[in-house]
Design a protein around this motif. Structure first.
Motif, PDB file in Angstrom:
ATOM      1  N   ASN B   2       0.826  -1.208   0.000  1.00  0.00           N
ATOM      2  CA  ASN B   2       0.000   0.000   0.000  1.00  0.00           C
ATOM      3  C   ASN B   2       0.864   1.263   0.000  1.00  0.00           C
ATOM      4  O   ASN B   2       1.848   1.354   0.722  1.00  0.00           O
ATOM      5  N   ASP B 140      -4.369   0.670  10.173  1.00  0.00           N
ATOM      6  CA  ASP B 140      -4.164   0.874   8.726  1.00  0.00           C
ATOM      7  C   ASP B 140      -5.079   1.961   8.180  1.00  0.00           C
ATOM      8  O   ASP B 140      -5.842   2.587   8.914  1.00  0.00           O
ATOM      9  N   HIS B 142      -7.650   1.812   6.234  1.00  0.00           N
ATOM     10  CA  HIS B 142      -9.084   1.535   6.238  1.00  0.00           C
ATOM     11  C   HIS B 142      -9.688   1.805   7.620  1.00  0.00           C
ATOM     12  O   HIS B 142     -10.768   2.377   7.742  1.00  0.00           O
ATOM     13  N   GLU B 168       1.207  -1.288   5.570  1.00  0.00           N
ATOM     14  CA  GLU B 168       0.493  -2.322   4.809  1.00  0.00           C
ATOM     15  C   GLU B 168      -0.920  -2.514   5.346  1.00  0.00           C
ATOM     16  O   GLU B 168      -1.154  -2.380   6.550  1.00  0.00           O
ATOM     17  N   ASP B 169      -1.810  -2.839   4.439  1.00  0.00           N
ATOM     18  CA  ASP B 169      -3.206  -3.027   4.830  1.00  0.00           C
ATOM     19  C   ASP B 169      -3.351  -4.205   5.780  1.00  0.00           C
ATOM     20  O   ASP B 169      -2.690  -5.243   5.619  1.00  0.00           O
ATOM     21  N   TYR B 171      -6.833  -4.545   6.996  1.00  0.00           N
ATOM     22  CA  TYR B 171      -8.239  -4.829   6.697  1.00  0.00           C
ATOM     23  C   TYR B 171      -8.465  -4.685   5.196  1.00  0.00           C
ATOM     24  O   TYR B 171      -7.632  -4.141   4.472  1.00  0.00           O
ATOM     25  N   GLU B 172      -9.637  -5.154   4.757  1.00  0.00           N
ATOM     26  CA  GLU B 172      -9.978  -5.054   3.337  1.00  0.00           C
ATOM     27  C   GLU B 172     -11.034  -3.985   3.159  1.00  0.00           C
ATOM     28  O   GLU B 172     -12.004  -3.925   3.915  1.00  0.00           O
ATOM     29  N   GLU B 173     -10.800  -3.150   2.156  1.00  0.00           N
ATOM     30  CA  GLU B 173     -11.750  -2.078   1.885  1.00  0.00           C
ATOM     31  C   GLU B 173     -13.144  -2.676   1.696  1.00  0.00           C
ATOM     32  O   GLU B 173     -13.318  -3.689   1.026  1.00  0.00           O
ATOM     33  N   SER B 175     -14.950  -4.069   3.913  1.00  0.00           N
ATOM     34  CA  SER B 175     -15.348  -4.983   5.004  1.00  0.00           C
ATOM     35  C   SER B 175     -14.412  -4.775   6.192  1.00  0.00           C
ATOM     36  O   SER B 175     -13.675  -5.660   6.572  1.00  0.00           O
ATOM     37  N   VAL B 176     -14.455  -3.556   6.720  1.00  0.00           N
ATOM     38  CA  VAL B 176     -13.594  -3.228   7.860  1.00  0.00           C
ATOM     39  C   VAL B 176     -14.413  -3.381   9.132  1.00  0.00           C
ATOM     40  O   VAL B 176     -15.370  -2.632   9.342  1.00  0.00           O
ATOM     41  N   LYS B 202       0.351  -4.526  12.556  1.00  0.00           N
ATOM     42  CA  LYS B 202       0.783  -5.345  11.425  1.00  0.00           C
ATOM     43  C   LYS B 202       1.879  -6.335  11.827  1.00  0.00           C
ATOM     44  O   LYS B 202       1.742  -7.549  11.580  1.00  0.00           O
TER      45      LYS B 202
END
Lengths: 276, 310
Positions: B2, B140, B142, B168-169, B171-173, B175-176, B202
């Motif tokens: 990211n 992160d 998100h 670095e991410d 979580y996923e955009e 669905s946080v 992380k």
């Protein structure tokens, strides 16, 4: 007879009573700043009926230790109850203690640590400009307080943003707890110092004179394009020879004899003013 | 990897909020670049106030604005904001009850080789000690978005520490999992609980993967809400574990580790080890170099856990 000038001595007696009831207070600065706060509260657009009015004028007592005078003035204007202040000042669990806090009706901001109020006032004045509101913001500082560097950060910002809706007042009583302001930390030419920061400076020859203060506040309102500061030359402990110009009365609890003499002095000066 | 820093996400959320609500105001102390707020300042000049290099005035002025109904965001390097203007944060924000969000940018050791003057390794301790001050360290980008979307709506002061560099991410955009003031369970484990905040989440998550490969089952808790600490979430996640390990980019006193210990010592006594920066000026280096040196990377965390379990 100047009604407010007389009133100032009635309120001085109330301040004395509050302090004696609470076991001590910042009586010297209370007395020097009495006319400044009384004059302001009799010209500002504030009312206990409109505590949250977005157009109300804003007042910040940056020299928060002079809260006893603020209590007396707020009580006189109907914001709070004088008898309650007298009964409760500095008592266990009381809302009325030695510095202002904004859960008391009519008090905008908590203060007591010196050097915060001017920048808080800058924020209030900027908010008025952003919202195109006509209210004015007043900040009262002590002369000893001017040694705080943060005062000059605020002075710089007010000058930078040309906040002509902001008016500061320096209670220039020449004394602080350890001695004269000149002995403790030279304030120098305050007129030149504020002017150098982009302020319109008004020297009030007698900052305990209601008429002179009103004239200066009128001039501040007329002044456009820059903030205004009043250097109000006052007398610490004003109102009684027992405490006037005495650094030892910065914070004090008068004993019974002192109380009697101070109270007598207040009454005599009040009576003299009534016959002017 | 990211490339979007958490501070850049803050700027996006504040621009969205400022467009909806003219009471949103941002103040900077010659820090609009460091805060990634240049595009905000250009887009909303009437809702932006430059205070110059004057952090005390920055915070007091933000409080004055907030007392007049503004939602003030005072954005300044965490090292200066949390110590230079500490008293203004205490008196003008928390004590006076003004809606000022104090955003400490380039937090922790983000400034790397600039040295201790620019590191904020005591901001959690300092800010947490102020009555009424909330303290958040999002992990992160998100989670940062979710946190700021919540903060622009509420009416109380808070301190947020953001790092300088993209992380670095986790979580996923889209669905946080985010609930205000509730820690997020990143993964469950049976042996050990890792509790981390901010940039340490992380490496803690990566350490759990390393430990799993070695036969140690570690759960990870993202405690972005350091104050109010999610007490119930912590106790629930710690239940049945042999060991609790805290990981933070902060001095060893008064931070996440201290606060976790206070909860576990009182309610569910168990062994806790606290991984943190040293009680000393931090060694010169990039964040990654510093973290590796002090064992705050995934390998270091895994090593400490294994050592503690022996």
């Amino acid at each position: 007879m100047n009604r407010l000038a007389v009133k100032a001595y009635e309120l001085r007696q109330n301040v004395l009573d509050i302090i004696v009831s609470g076991g001590g207070g910042h009586i010297g600065g209370d007395m020097s700043s009495m006319e400044i706060m009384l004059t302001l509260y009799n010209r500002m657009n504030v009312s206990p009926d409109r505590l949250k009015d977005p157009d109300r004028d804003r007042f910040v007592l940056s020299k928060g230790h002079c809260v006893e005078t603020l209590y007396a003035v707020l009580a006189d204007k109907g914001f709070i109850d004088l008898d309650e202040v007298k009964a409760q000042f500095s008592r266990f669990g009381s809302e009325y203690f030695g510095h202002p806090h904004n859960t008391i009706p009519g008090i905008e901001m908590n203060s007591g640590s010196l050097g915060h109020g001017l920048s808080v006032g800058v924020g209030m004045a900027l908010a008025a400009r952003m919202d195109a509101r006509a209210y004015r913001t007043y900040v009262v500082m002590g002369d000893g307080e001017l040694a705080e560097g943060s005062v000059w950060e605020g002075a710089m910002a007010a000058g930078h943003y040309k906040l002509d809706n902001l008016c500061a007042v320096v209670d220039r009583n020449h004394l602080q707890i350890s001695g004269t302001t000149e002995q403790v930390m030279t304030p120098g030419d305050l007129h030149a110092r504020f002017a150098a920061f982009g302020w319109h400076v008004i020297d009030v020859a007698d900052g305990n004179d209601v008429d002179q203060l009103n004239e200066a506040f009128d001039e501040a309102e007329r002044t456009k394009g820059m903030p205004t500061v009043l250097i109000a030359n006052t007398v610490k402990g004003k109102g009684s020879a027992v405490m006037e110009n005495k650094a030892s009365w910065h914070h004090h609890l008068p004993d019974a004899e002192e109380y009697r003499r101070i109270s007598g002095d207040f009454a005599a000066r009040k009576e003299a003013l009534e016959h002017e | 990897m990211n490339k979007i820093a958490n501070r850049a996400v803050m700027c996006e959320v504040l621009k969205e909020a400022a467009a909806r609500d003219r009471n949103v105001v941002v103040l900077c102390s010659d820090s609009r670049g460091s805060g990634s707020m240049t595009s905000y300042a250009e887009a909303f000049p009437s809702q932006f106030v430059e205070m110059g290099i004057a952090e005390q005035s920055l915070v007091s002025t933000a409080a004055g604005l907030a007392s007049c109904g503004k939602r003030a965001f005072a954005i300044s390097p965490a090292s200066f904001l949390s110590t230079r203007s500490y008293e203004q944060c205490k008196v003008d924000c928390a004590y006076s009850g003004t809606n000022v969000k104090l955003i400490g940018i380039s937090g922790g050791v983000s400034y790397g080789a600039l040295g201790m003057t620019h590191h904020s390794a005591q901001d959690i301790a300092a800010m947490s000690a102020i009555p009424g001050m909330r303290v958040y360290l999002p992990s992160d980008r998100h989670q940062t978005r979710k946190l700021f979307e919540a903060l622009v709506k509420d009416d109380q002061t808070a301190y947020v520490r953001l790092g300088r560099n993209p992380v670095e991410d986790i979580y996923e955009e889209g669905s946080v999992p985010f609930e205000m003031d509730r820690a997020t369970v990143l993964c469950e484990g049976t042996d050990v609980l890792l509790v981390a905040c901010g940039e340490m989440v992380k490496p803690a998550k990566d350490a759990a993967a390393l430990l799993a490969a070695g036969g140690v089952s570690a759960g990870v808790l993202d405690m972005y809400c350091v104050k109010p600490l999610d007490r119930e979430g912590l106790l629930s996640a710690a239940a049945g574990k042999k060991l609790v390990v805290t990981v933070e980019e902060h001095a060893p006193f008064g931070g996440l580790g201290s606060m976790v210990c206070q909860v576990t010592a009182g309610a569910d006594p168990r062994r806790v080890i606290c991984l943190a920066l040293p009680d000393a000026p931090v060694i010169t280096g990039t964040s990654a170099e510093v973290f590796r040196h002090y064992g705050l990377d995934a390998e270091g965390i895994a090593r400490a856990v294994k050592g503690a379990l022996l």
